[in-house]
Design an enzyme around this catalytic site. Structure first.
Site, PDB file in Angstrom:
ATOM      1  N   ARG A  38       0.832  -1.218   0.000  1.00 41.36           N
ATOM      2  CA  ARG A  38       0.000   0.000   0.000  1.00 41.36           C
ATOM      3  C   ARG A  38       0.861   1.261   0.000  1.00 41.36           C
ATOM      4  O   ARG A  38       0.448   2.297   0.525  1.00 41.36           O
ATOM      5  CB  ARG A  38      -0.973   0.022   1.181  1.00 41.36           C
ATOM      6  CG  ARG A  38      -1.787  -1.248   1.351  1.00 41.36           C
ATOM      7  CD  ARG A  38      -2.508  -1.646   0.102  1.00 41.36           C
ATOM      8  NE  ARG A  38      -3.254  -2.905   0.274  1.00 41.36           N
ATOM      9  CZ  ARG A  38      -3.938  -3.491  -0.713  1.00 41.36           C
ATOM     10  NH1 ARG A  38      -3.936  -2.963  -1.931  1.00 41.36           N
ATOM     11  NH2 ARG A  38      -4.592  -4.616  -0.504  1.00 41.36           N
ATOM     12  N   LYS A  82       0.166  -8.904  13.897  1.00 41.34           N
ATOM     13  CA  LYS A  82      -1.076  -9.175  13.166  1.00 41.34           C
ATOM     14  C   LYS A  82      -1.254 -10.685  13.202  1.00 41.34           C
ATOM     15  O   LYS A  82      -0.555 -11.421  12.511  1.00 41.34           O
ATOM     16  CB  LYS A  82      -0.964  -8.671  11.722  1.00 41.34           C
ATOM     17  CG  LYS A  82      -2.188  -8.969  10.855  1.00 41.34           C
ATOM     18  CD  LYS A  82      -2.002  -8.406   9.436  1.00 41.34           C
ATOM     19  CE  LYS A  82      -3.224  -8.690   8.564  1.00 41.34           C
ATOM     20  NZ  LYS A  82      -3.049  -8.139   7.186  1.00 41.34           N
ATOM     21  N   GLU A 112      -6.285 -12.423   7.856  1.00 38.37           N
ATOM     22  CA  GLU A 112      -5.927 -12.451   6.432  1.00 38.37           C
ATOM     23  C   GLU A 112      -4.762 -13.412   6.169  1.00 38.37           C
ATOM     24  O   GLU A 112      -3.824 -13.085   5.449  1.00 38.37           O
ATOM     25  CB  GLU A 112      -5.569 -11.034   5.962  1.00 38.37           C
ATOM     26  CG  GLU A 112      -6.773 -10.086   6.009  1.00 38.37           C
ATOM     27  CD  GLU A 112      -6.441  -8.671   5.559  1.00 38.37           C
ATOM     28  OE1 GLU A 112      -5.275  -8.268   5.695  1.00 38.37           O
ATOM     29  OE2 GLU A 112      -7.357  -7.995   5.068  1.00 38.37           O
ATOM     30  N   LYS A 157      -8.235  -0.487  14.220  1.00 34.31           N
ATOM     31  CA  LYS A 157      -8.421   0.468  13.122  1.00 34.31           C
ATOM     32  C   LYS A 157      -9.586   1.395  13.434  1.00 34.31           C
ATOM     33  O   LYS A 157     -10.518   0.999  14.137  1.00 34.31           O
ATOM     34  CB  LYS A 157      -8.683  -0.274  11.808  1.00 34.31           C
ATOM     35  CG  LYS A 157      -7.454  -0.987  11.280  1.00 34.31           C
ATOM     36  CD  LYS A 157      -7.701  -1.593   9.894  1.00 34.31           C
ATOM     37  CE  LYS A 157      -6.432  -2.268   9.370  1.00 34.31           C
ATOM     38  NZ  LYS A 157      -6.624  -2.828   8.004  1.00 34.31           N
ATOM     39  N   ASP A 175     -12.363  -1.319   7.081  1.00 30.14           N
ATOM     40  CA  ASP A 175     -10.956  -1.201   6.723  1.00 30.14           C
ATOM     41  C   ASP A 175     -10.600   0.110   6.040  1.00 30.14           C
ATOM     42  O   ASP A 175     -10.499   0.169   4.821  1.00 30.14           O
ATOM     43  CB  ASP A 175     -10.543  -2.362   5.820  1.00 30.14           C
ATOM     44  CG  ASP A 175      -9.036  -2.384   5.583  1.00 30.14           C
ATOM     45  OD1 ASP A 175      -8.325  -1.613   6.248  1.00 30.14           O
ATOM     46  OD2 ASP A 175      -8.580  -3.165   4.722  1.00 30.14           O
ATOM     47  N   GLU A 177      -5.604   2.953  15.296  1.00 30.98           N
ATOM     48  CA  GLU A 177      -4.752   2.836  14.102  1.00 30.98           C
ATOM     49  C   GLU A 177      -5.408   3.602  12.968  1.00 30.98           C
ATOM     50  O   GLU A 177      -6.523   3.287  12.555  1.00 30.98           O
ATOM     51  CB  GLU A 177      -4.563   1.360  13.716  1.00 30.98           C
ATOM     52  CG  GLU A 177      -3.735   1.175  12.440  1.00 30.98           C
ATOM     53  CD  GLU A 177      -3.498  -0.296  12.084  1.00 30.98           C
ATOM     54  OE1 GLU A 177      -3.560  -1.149  12.995  1.00 30.98           O
ATOM     55  OE2 GLU A 177      -3.255  -0.569  10.890  1.00 30.98           O
ATOM     56  N   GLU A 196      -4.648   4.135   0.753  1.00 27.46           N
ATOM     57  CA  GLU A 196      -4.975   2.859   0.114  1.00 27.46           C
ATOM     58  C   GLU A 196      -6.332   2.889  -0.583  1.00 27.46           C
ATOM     59  O   GLU A 196      -6.460   2.416  -1.713  1.00 27.46           O
ATOM     60  CB  GLU A 196      -4.976   1.739   1.169  1.00 27.46           C
ATOM     61  CG  GLU A 196      -5.450   0.396   0.614  1.00 27.46           C
ATOM     62  CD  GLU A 196      -5.448  -0.718   1.655  1.00 27.46           C
ATOM     63  OE1 GLU A 196      -5.018  -0.473   2.799  1.00 27.46           O
ATOM     64  OE2 GLU A 196      -5.877  -1.831   1.306  1.00 27.46           O
ATOM     65  N   HIS A 250     -16.146   0.279   0.237  1.00 29.45           N
ATOM     66  CA  HIS A 250     -15.450  -0.836  -0.406  1.00 29.45           C
ATOM     67  C   HIS A 250     -15.953  -1.116  -1.818  1.00 29.45           C
ATOM     68  O   HIS A 250     -16.206  -2.265  -2.188  1.00 29.45           O
ATOM     69  CB  HIS A 250     -15.589  -2.100   0.446  1.00 29.45           C
ATOM     70  CG  HIS A 250     -14.306  -2.910   0.487  1.00 29.45           C
ATOM     71  ND1 HIS A 250     -13.667  -3.316  -0.657  1.00 29.45           N
ATOM     72  CD2 HIS A 250     -13.550  -3.335   1.527  1.00 29.45           C
ATOM     73  CE1 HIS A 250     -12.578  -3.986  -0.321  1.00 29.45           C
ATOM     74  NE2 HIS A 250     -12.473  -3.998   0.993  1.00 29.45           N
ATOM     75  N   TRP A 254     -14.581  -9.913   0.283  1.00 27.29           N
ATOM     76  CA  TRP A 254     -13.582  -9.105  -0.416  1.00 27.29           C
ATOM     77  C   TRP A 254     -14.170  -8.514  -1.701  1.00 27.29           C
ATOM     78  O   TRP A 254     -13.462  -7.936  -2.512  1.00 27.29           O
ATOM     79  CB  TRP A 254     -12.338  -9.943  -0.732  1.00 27.29           C
ATOM     80  CG  TRP A 254     -11.457 -10.185   0.469  1.00 27.29           C
ATOM     81  CD1 TRP A 254     -11.600  -9.622   1.706  1.00 27.29           C
ATOM     82  CD2 TRP A 254     -10.311 -11.043   0.556  1.00 27.29           C
ATOM     83  NE1 TRP A 254     -10.613 -10.078   2.550  1.00 27.29           N
ATOM     84  CE2 TRP A 254      -9.812 -10.950   1.880  1.00 27.29           C
ATOM     85  CE3 TRP A 254      -9.651 -11.886  -0.365  1.00 27.29           C
ATOM     86  CZ2 TRP A 254      -8.694 -11.665   2.320  1.00 27.29           C
ATOM     87  CZ3 TRP A 254      -8.534 -12.602   0.074  1.00 27.29           C
ATOM     88  CH2 TRP A 254      -8.056 -12.485   1.403  1.00 27.29           C
TER      89      TRP A 254
END
Lengths: 716, 716
Positions: free
Chosen positions: A183, A303, A307, A375, A380, A402, A408, A536, A559
């Site tokens: 990113r 993390k 993912e 976050k 996201d 965060e 991104e 998204h 996704w």
């Protein structure tokens, strides 16, 4: 005066090659370009001499910075002197005798990073005292004074007391060991670049350290959260040590993101089970090795089980088991564990609810040197999300916010989105955890739940591009993150103005024009990308450009854009109300009820929480379809406005950056139109409704846009 | 009524498959779709029966057309009858006895193509007589009546007398023998296609013939003016004969473009010198061969000594020698020679002046079956040019106007430019040759200089695309050319309205909206491509898109945009005033003086005749730079207006054509912005002036646009 100016030039040529020649943006907001005489004259009287009480590297860094800066800003360098006189600037710690002399009763400072700047009387005049409990306070105070001077503030009668809102103010670099940056849109990694020697890169690293110190950033995670176990091998640790030594005088600690499977992958053990004694021993040995090299090493960012990253659940353990094991390993060294709450699985449950569901059970069960990194939003880093419901809810566990500085989801480095406004929106949001006034900021800075350990992180937008961020104006987000991490009460306008004046010019019309553009910029991006709570809709994987239609049979549903927009002939939006996924239940009353009812849900989050018919009537009287279309068009008009406003500024700054930025604004408008047409035309295939007749028509063809494919990776 | 409608459907299904199913545009303006009952009811009374006096193929074609049309328009077919009664339509020649019965004293018709349509009384009512001196008049009159009915005109009391303005009304097809079409944007050649048999193509050819006859086009040049000698070989002549036989009933003669070197290349002679006896004999033999096959063959079109084509000058002869030699060959067969005046050389003299200088010396020296074909402007089919100064100047030689229907320089088939307005601008322009009122039309139609031979030609925009023209709305230019060739007094509005009603619908709001768009369309293209007299800024060779910067060291200067715009820091424009190339001297007073003075020169030709500084003040008070920029922006706003207006029409016509056209308008707007940005940004590098602050900013980057390369040939 002529002579003075001449000397300034000579000095500049002799000592400041970086300030000579074409403007590249390489100097960030540390350009210290010569102030207009009108401003400089007054300041010269306040800065005749400099008194420095110690030789500590941090204090020397402060002294070096202020001398270099004043030479450049004022054209004159304060003489170094032992004794305080009229026009002295004094850099001292509160324990130094000189402070007791200058301030009867001495100074009490609450925090190792706190500082004061005070105008004190001395015989035949007055001096400026910059003092901290430690030399770190001196360093921060020095940058504060320089900022005020560059902003043309009156420094003749100062009484400033500053201390940070958060203890740990970190950048997260998603830098891979191979030199790429996940990113990243500003070139390759500045840390893991092997093409040049450390020596060759030193100046760049020093600028990085000075820039961070100037806004109070005191830590940096040097590698990607999708971490390679190899980061912990000795060769890489050597690099980390070099950086730590270079950054130390600027009060910047280094941290590493670690791969939970490191003991197995790197250590060769047959497991990475956190409850396995050998695993724990491996981590203890590794920690010892690190702290032997870097005594003030900050700690680990993890993390885990997210993912595809390994984590304790791979061994039947929990987040609690994993985080606390590492916490135990680091505790003796005063290191911290930052454990990320960014977790979700392709299950039937609403992705936006999973982090909350997975972490709430562990509230209060983490060791005291563990902080959970959350976050800002539940999905996201979208252009707009509601705040994560974990803020305020997890009360017995320190949480760190965060943010993502790199764009991104907001146009990479081709678009301007000044993010202070977005971050303020999150920090100021009221969680209602303990009733009114329980803002996300207060829920994380210790003032609401009394947690000792407080922190905030921003995913950096920094790379090897000459201007660091790929877009001159995006340097402002690095700057703004640091300023807000220090003081979340600052206004977005003030931060923008400070940054503009230091980065470009004190020309008032330039400042006000660019400030207006910056202030509107994030909302513009929201409008032409994902207005009214949509989210998204971006391109698959690389997240660039509109792809609301993307449908890959083999891909995880969560996704794909359709998972989020749910557009159909019946309407559009994700029903997270009590009739839907019930994500609203994760928020405190009265937010829960407010979000649950379309009539009271804020319009800018309407489709985040509700699935509504195309003809749904908004308070404005517009149908949902019309309102949505108008939003997309408004976004384009904003982008066009930015171009117009920017063009008015030609000649007020260097042509190099003016043209580079003008080009970016062109790109932004083109892409805004691309986004508008793609989303409006795509959603129109469901709504079957016309674009309001008074609006400009789309210029793109939906099928053509659908056929566009970009060969972009998710790292640069 | 139900029954009637049912029968209409049945009839349609039985006899008119071409009108069933999706609209493709294949039927052009001959769709004859059923009229609203409100219109049909009245017409049925006027069209109960049909009386046809003869069996001649042309008269039968007329009879067939009207029966097929009425069946489709009214849902009823007039019965064929011998005797005239109330509600009869009578198709007769003026010499037929029936005419003398119906019109005491009979009919005098001035011209073989002239016709009358008259309401005449018969016992117990009235009938409509369509009569011509020849059956050709009947054919034209029939299409006239059908047009009036499709336009909803009252036909209860008609007294129409029509005759053509020009004797020869020709299409020029730039079709190559290999099937490609030079400057064709609608697919390959309909004539030289070898993939399908003549039989398979017959229906298409019949539609072509009917469409031409319906607007009075009476000749077609079947091959490219850049002619291959092979067109005269026997195999190709066979094809020409087939077409001639098919077109004959529709009063369409075939012509060929010939290569002046044919006697050498095809005939194997060692020269093509027009004064060489063998050469002349070769041509005589070839003519004999042609006329044996095609007794009514029209003649030759010749592009000689132009852009590399061979011509008499290659043998030390003149245009006069060449044209008159061929004229002598064709004279015995009543054929004509159309000799093109489109000549220019890369000399120092202004390209715009060369045709005049080269041809004026021959005025009065051509044989009486030679006509000189002159493009409407002195350069080459630009979006706007002044008329060619040869019009009005060459008074002892018949001149024919050459228009370009295909949009070589106006966006190919991606943009709408309705050209009736441009052609009217030229035809109505006053040459002042014999004082006021000496329009280009009158200088060419015989009324000013009394020449017998009159003609007009249009370079076709026809290809094998299902909709013939590559863009449904561009069919209107084929239609408009024919209508103006027949009567140059018609208004552009009337022609547009006729065409819209026949091609789409009689819905008044549709008609008025599209008519408004069409009427503005050519000026819009001028505005965003080459406003204020600029010209030839198009892409190298393919002439697509903006390339004002093109500079090819090896290229002819007069093929490069800089030759025409001459932009520099000192200003822009081509100085053709008396201080410059003095092209103005080729025009008659007072035009000459008007063009010579920037203050009196029409603004829309200002930079054609003058090179002016960027800060030159126009009557409006605007500087030249600002005015130019505003024009480019106005062009884009017009294109956006077209999109908006078109979108309002959804549902009023078939979705197939609606969407195809909507797509074209999108393209047009995108390309308008491309043109605007390219030209404004390029010229700005010279003017060094800002784009007025209130205007939208460019979205393209000049360097990026310069780097665009298109793999386009100059034929499809």
């Amino acid at each position: 005066m002529k002579y003075g100016r001449l000397m300034a030039v000579v000095a500049a040529l002799m000592f400041l090659p970086m300030l000579v020649g074409a403007e590249t943006g390489a100097d960030l907001w540390l350009r210290y370009s010569k102030l207009p005489e009108s401003m400089a004259t007054g300041y010269r009287k306040e800065a005749k001499s400099l008194v420095v009480t110690g030789n500590d590297a941090t204090q020397q860094a402060a002294a070096g910075e202020i001398r270099m800066a004043l030479r450049s800003l004022l054209g004159t360098t304060p003489t170094l002197s032992k004794g305080v006189a009229d026009g002295s600037i004094v850099l001292a710690t509160s324990s130094d005798k000189i402070v007791k002399d200058l301030i009867p009763g001495g100074l009490e400072l609450s925090d190792d990073e706190a500082y004061v700047i005070r105008t004190v009387s001395v015989k035949k005049g007055k001096a400026i005292l910059i003092a901290g409990r430690t030399t770190t306070g001196i360093l921060y105070g020095t940058f504060d004074l320089l900022r005020r001077m560059q902003n043309g503030e009156d420094i003749s009668n100062l009484d400033i007391n500053e201390q940070p809102a958060y203890k740990l103010r970190l950048l997260n670099h998603w830098d891979n060991l191979n030199g790429t940056v996940e990113r990243g849109y500003a070139g390759h990694s500045i840390f893991w670049n092997r093409e040049e020697s450390f020596e060759q890169l030193k100046d760049q690293y020093l600028t990085y350290a000075r820039a961070n110190a100037s806004v109070g950033i005191n830590g940096t995670v040097l590698n990607n959260v999708n971490a390679s176990p190899e980061v912990l091998n000795t060769e890489n640790l050597e690099r980390v040590k070099q950086l730590a030594d270079l950054f130390r005088p600027y009060n910047i600690k280094v941290y590493l993101a670690v791969n939970f499977a490191s003991p197995a992958v790197l250590g060769g053990l047959d497991t990475a089970d956190p409850l396995d004694e050998n695993v724990q021993q491996w981590w203890r040995d590794k920690a010892a090795e690190i702290y032997k090299m870097i005594p003030d090493f900050g700690g680990f960012l993890v993390k885990a089980n997210s993912e595809g990253q390994p984590g304790p659940m791979d061994f039947g353990r929990t987040h609690q088991d994993g985080a606390n094991m590492l916490a135990g390993v680091l505790k003796p060294h005063n290191g911290v564990v930052m454990w990320r709450a960014f977790v979700y699985e392709p299950t039937n449950s609403d992705r936006a609810m999973q982090a909350y569901n997975e972490f709430m059970p562990f509230d209060g069960k983490f060791a005291d040197n563990v902080i959970v990194q959350v976050k800002n939003g539940p999905v996201d880093f979208q252009p707009r999300e509601p705040f994560s419901p974990l803020f305020g809810a997890m009360q017995k566990t320190p949480l760190m916010v965060e943010f993502q500085i790199t764009l991104e989801y907001l146009g990479h480095s081709n678009q301007l989105a000044y993010l202070a406004t977005m971050w303020k929106e999150v920090l100021d949001a009221d969680t209602w955890a303990l009733g009114a006034g329980s803002s996300v900021a207060r829920a994380t800075d210790g003032s609401l739940f009394g947690n000792e350990l407080t922190a905030i992180a921003g995913v950096a937008n920094i790379g090897r591009d000459i201007n660091w961020c790929g877009h001159d104006l995006l340097q402002s987000n690095w700057y703004a993150f640091g300023r807000l991490a220090w003081n979340h009460q600052l206004s977005s306008e003030q931060i923008a103005e400070e940054w503009i004046r230091m980065t470009f010019t004190n020309d008032d019309s330039f400042v006000s024009t660019l400030e207006e553009v910056m202030m509107r910029s994030r909302e513009a991006v929201v409008s032409y990308m994902t207005p009214m709570g949509l989210h998204h809709l971006m391109g698959w994987d690389h997240h660039y450009g509109p792809e609301p239609w993307t449908d890959l049979s083999w891909a995880r549903a969560d996704w794909l854009p359709r998972y989020y927009h749910r557009a159909g002939e019946d309407g559009i939006g994700f029903d997270r109300s009590s009739k839907g996924s019930n994500a609203v239940s994760q928020y405190f009353s009265p937010l829960r009820e407010m979000y649950d009812n379309p009539a009271t849900c804020p319009e800018n989050l309407l489709l985040w929480f509700h699935h509504l018919p195309w003809d749904y009537r908004l308070a404005s009287g517009k149908t949902l379809w019309d309102a949505l279309v108008y939003k997309y068009y408004e976004g384009v008009e904003q982008a066009r406005f930015f171009q117009k406003e920017w063009d008015k500024l030609e000649g007020k700054i260097d042509q190099e950056r003016f043209e580079a930025i003008r080009y970016k604004f062109k790109q932004q408008t083109k892409e805004a139109i691309w986004w508008r047409d793609a989303c409006v035309l795509y959603f129109q295939t469901f709504s079957k409704r016309p674009i309001p007749a008074e609006l400009e028509r789309p210029v793109h063809d939906l099928d053509e846009l659908k056929s566009l494919k970009f060969d972009l990776k998710h790292h640069n």
